[in-house]
Design an enzyme around this catalytic site. Structure first.
Site, PDB file in Angstrom:
ATOM      1  N   HIS A 145       0.864  -0.948  -0.144  1.00  0.00           N
ATOM      2  CA  HIS A 145      -0.065  -0.040   0.164  1.00  0.00           C
ATOM      3  C   HIS A 145       0.975   1.265   0.002  1.00  0.00           C
ATOM      4  CE1 HIS A 145      -3.558   2.494   1.296  1.00  0.00           C
ATOM      5  NE2 HIS A 145      -2.502   3.290   1.686  1.00  0.00           N
ATOM      6  N   GLU A 146       1.682   1.301   0.999  1.00  0.00           N
ATOM      7  CA  GLU A 146       2.609   2.536   1.080  1.00  0.00           C
ATOM      8  C   GLU A 146       3.547   2.867  -0.039  1.00  0.00           C
ATOM      9  OE1 GLU A 146       1.781   4.757   3.333  1.00  0.00           O
ATOM     10  OE2 GLU A 146       0.751   3.322   4.207  1.00  0.00           O
TER      11      GLU A 146
ATOM     12  N   HIS B 274       1.750   4.636  -2.903  1.00  0.00           N
ATOM     13  CA  HIS B 274       1.542   6.040  -2.813  1.00  0.00           C
ATOM     14  C   HIS B 274       3.144   6.412  -3.204  1.00  0.00           C
ATOM     15  CE1 HIS B 274      -1.778   6.428  -0.464  1.00  0.00           C
ATOM     16  NE2 HIS B 274      -1.454   5.900   0.780  1.00  0.00           N
TER      17      HIS B 274
ATOM     18  N   HIS C 259      -5.524   7.352  -2.310  1.00  0.00           N
ATOM     19  CA  HIS C 259      -6.299   6.224  -1.962  1.00  0.00           C
ATOM     20  C   HIS C 259      -7.444   5.951  -2.802  1.00  0.00           C
ATOM     21  CE1 HIS C 259      -4.837   6.860   2.454  1.00  0.00           C
ATOM     22  NE2 HIS C 259      -4.131   5.818   1.722  1.00  0.00           N
TER      23      HIS C 259
END
Lengths: 77, 169
Positions: free
Chosen positions: B120-121, B124, B130
């Site tokens: 997930h990170e 980014h 998101h």
């Protein structure tokens, strides 16, 4: 003073927690001043999480706010 | 899915990364493996590859920290915020930080799954914001799942390919 209508009958700690959550993850746009009010930010959050968009805190919204999550805001900063 | 304003992305086809600090919750070698696995999930969908460096400044600096750690976004102890990362760019751009106050796991015991969180990170770090699709890796709230079946969702792939294009076969 009583909590405002948007607090939806929640306790004061939950209300404060919700305010902090919305400030962090749904910051207002400094250019348009969009989402400046608690209700506007809450509606943004409810729309993002595909909840009924009421602008009023309810148990399901609070439940989502209490989940572990990423620290990056959900709307553009 | 969503992209950051101005759609920042890496312009080089090879992006470097470095793990600058580790958690005592997992062996260092395991952290390195899981970071590589998380990056591979993204790189198999886009024409971008990753190279690990051991010293100096990399594009993506990865580390564990607790409380205030120098980026104006302090961590908050166990639970709540687990990690954060910055959109592509110089300096802090692309960097990914994990809250040392969480109990990190590779799935072999209870705790926050590092592979799921790192994927997930690093999304980014590559330029994704998101997603409001609950099946997406880029959904903002953490949910434990079986890491053996963990993979990107169609929404994640669509988002990352919007930025970088498809990987040619």
């Amino acid at each position: 003073l009583p909590l405002p209508r948007e607090a939806g009958g929640t306790s004061e700690p939950q209300w404060k927690q919700a305010q902090d959550y919305l400030r962090r993850f749904y910051p207002s746009d400094p250019k348009t001043r969009e989402a400046d009010s608690f209700e506007a930010r809450l509606k943004l959050m409810q729309r993002f999480f595909r909840l009924p968009v009421t602008g009023v805190l309810n148990p399901h919204t609070i439940e989502i706010m209490q989940k572990p999550r990423c620290g990056v805001p959900d709307v553009a900063e | 899915y969503s992209l950051f304003p101005t759609r920042p992305k890496w312009v080089s086809s090879v992006v470097t990364y470095r793990v600058v600090s580790y958690t005592p919750d997992l062996p260092r070698v395991r952290v390195n493996q899981l970071v590589a696995k998380a990056l591979a999930m993204w790189s198999q969908e886009i024409p971008l590859s990753f190279r690990r460096v051991l010293v100096g400044t990399a594009d993506i600096m990865i580390g564990f920290a607790r409380g205030a750690h120098g980026d104006y976004y302090p961590f908050d102890g166990p639970g709540n915020t687990l990690a954060h990362a910055f959109a592509p760019g110089p300096g802090l751009g692309g960097d990914a930080h994990f809250d040392e106050d969480e109990r990190w796991t590779d799935g072999s015991r209870r705790g926050v799954n590092f592979l799921i969180t790192a994927t997930h990170e690093l999304g980014h770090s590559l330029g994704l914001g998101h997603s409001s699709d609950p099946k997406a890796v880029m959904y903002p709230t953490y949910r434990a799942g079986d890491p053996r079946n963990f993979k990107l969702a169609p929404d994640d792939i669509e988002g990352i390919q919007k930025l970088y294009g498809e990987k040619s076969t």
